[in-house]
Write a protein that holds these residues in place. Structure first.
Motif, PDB file in Angstrom:
ATOM      1  N   GLU A   6       3.290  -1.875  -8.158  1.00 22.18           N
ATOM      2  CA  GLU A   6       4.263  -2.868  -8.621  1.00 22.18           C
ATOM      3  C   GLU A   6       5.688  -2.343  -8.452  1.00 22.18           C
ATOM      4  O   GLU A   6       6.596  -3.100  -8.100  1.00 22.18           O
ATOM      5  N   VAL A   9       6.622  -2.755  -4.816  1.00 18.80           N
ATOM      6  CA  VAL A   9       6.941  -4.154  -4.505  1.00 18.80           C
ATOM      7  C   VAL A   9       8.348  -4.490  -5.007  1.00 18.80           C
ATOM      8  O   VAL A   9       9.137  -5.117  -4.291  1.00 18.80           O
ATOM      9  N   ARG A  13      11.377  -5.703  -2.607  1.00 19.45           N
ATOM     10  CA  ARG A  13      12.092  -6.981  -2.800  1.00 19.45           C
ATOM     11  C   ARG A  13      13.595  -6.772  -2.841  1.00 19.45           C
ATOM     12  O   ARG A  13      14.357  -7.640  -2.439  1.00 19.45           O
ATOM     13  N   PRO A  87      -1.132  -5.124  -5.099  1.00 20.26           N
ATOM     14  CA  PRO A  87       0.286  -5.111  -4.753  1.00 20.26           C
ATOM     15  C   PRO A  87       0.777  -3.680  -4.538  1.00 20.26           C
ATOM     16  O   PRO A  87       0.367  -2.748  -5.234  1.00 20.26           O
ATOM     17  N   GLY A  88       1.634  -3.532  -3.530  1.00 26.73           N
ATOM     18  CA  GLY A  88       2.201  -2.226  -3.215  1.00 26.73           C
ATOM     19  C   GLY A  88       1.477  -1.487  -2.119  1.00 26.73           C
ATOM     20  O   GLY A  88       1.968  -0.466  -1.639  1.00 26.73           O
ATOM     21  N   VAL A 106       4.479  -4.287   3.129  1.00 28.87           N
ATOM     22  CA  VAL A 106       4.040  -3.966   1.776  1.00 28.87           C
ATOM     23  C   VAL A 106       3.423  -5.222   1.166  1.00 28.87           C
ATOM     24  O   VAL A 106       4.090  -6.266   1.094  1.00 28.87           O
ATOM     25  N   SER A 108       2.625  -7.836  -1.326  1.00 28.19           N
ATOM     26  CA  SER A 108       3.380  -8.213  -2.521  1.00 28.19           C
ATOM     27  C   SER A 108       2.668  -9.253  -3.377  1.00 28.19           C
ATOM     28  O   SER A 108       3.041  -9.460  -4.520  1.00 28.19           O
ATOM     29  N   PHE A 116       3.403 -10.548   1.945  1.00 28.90           N
ATOM     30  CA  PHE A 116       3.830  -9.186   2.238  1.00 28.90           C
ATOM     31  C   PHE A 116       5.297  -9.168   2.595  1.00 28.90           C
ATOM     32  O   PHE A 116       5.862 -10.167   3.025  1.00 28.90           O
ATOM     33  N   GLU A 127       9.951 -11.760   2.901  1.00 27.66           N
ATOM     34  CA  GLU A 127       8.636 -11.827   2.253  1.00 27.66           C
ATOM     35  C   GLU A 127       7.922 -13.013   2.883  1.00 27.66           C
ATOM     36  O   GLU A 127       8.430 -14.138   2.838  1.00 27.66           O
TER      37      GLU A 127
END
Length: 145
Positions: A6, A9, A13, A87-88, A106, A108, A116, A127
């Motif tokens: 997390e 992610v 972002r 996630p991650g 990655v 997400s 991702f 994303e």
């Protein structure tokens, strides 16, 4: 407490909107897909685990050397085939069936909201949904140590 995935992610972002720039890794200035992973690493751990030599956009495709995959194996934890999505996770893609693996992202979102984050030529860091055509290109999954 948030998980390592997390956290990755959240960091990724923060890079959304960074322009695409081959071999770069500076949030808000320019990055490629490897540069995004390098930036996440620096945010989590500090110094990068190894010096990245110059590389071409084709990732040694003419020589068929899996340079990017080898580097990922040295520095990340490769997950077994069939491992649960989380996630991650760092996704490694082969863009053509006969080509070398040469794209990273990655994970997400999972399940019906699978997404991702990646630095994509002509788009910068975005994303994206992770539909079947992208999923078919995944050749390996990794997690940060």
């Amino acid at each position: 407490m948030i998980s390592q995935g997390e956290r990755a992610v959240g960091i990724a972002r923060g890079w959304i909107g960074t322009p695409y720039l081959h071999q770069a890794s500076v949030c808000g200035v320019g990055t490629d897909c490897l540069g995004l992973i390098r930036g996440i690493w620096r945010e989590i751990y500090g110094a990068e685990p190894e010096q990245i030599p110059p590389y071409t956009a084709d990732w040694s495709e003419p020589s068929r050397v899996e340079t990017l995959w080898q580097g990922a194996r040295r520095n990340l934890i490769e997950l077994p085939e069939g491992a649960h999505e989380a996630p991650g996770q760092v996704l490694l893609f082969r863009m053509r069936a006969s080509g070398v693996a040469k794209h990273l992202g990655v994970l997400s979102g999972i399940g019906g909201e699978a997404r991702f984050i990646h630095a994509y030529t002509g788009h910068g860091v975005i994303e994206s949904p992770l539909p079947v055509p992208w999923r078919r290109r995944i050749v390996a999954r990794f997690q940060f140590p």
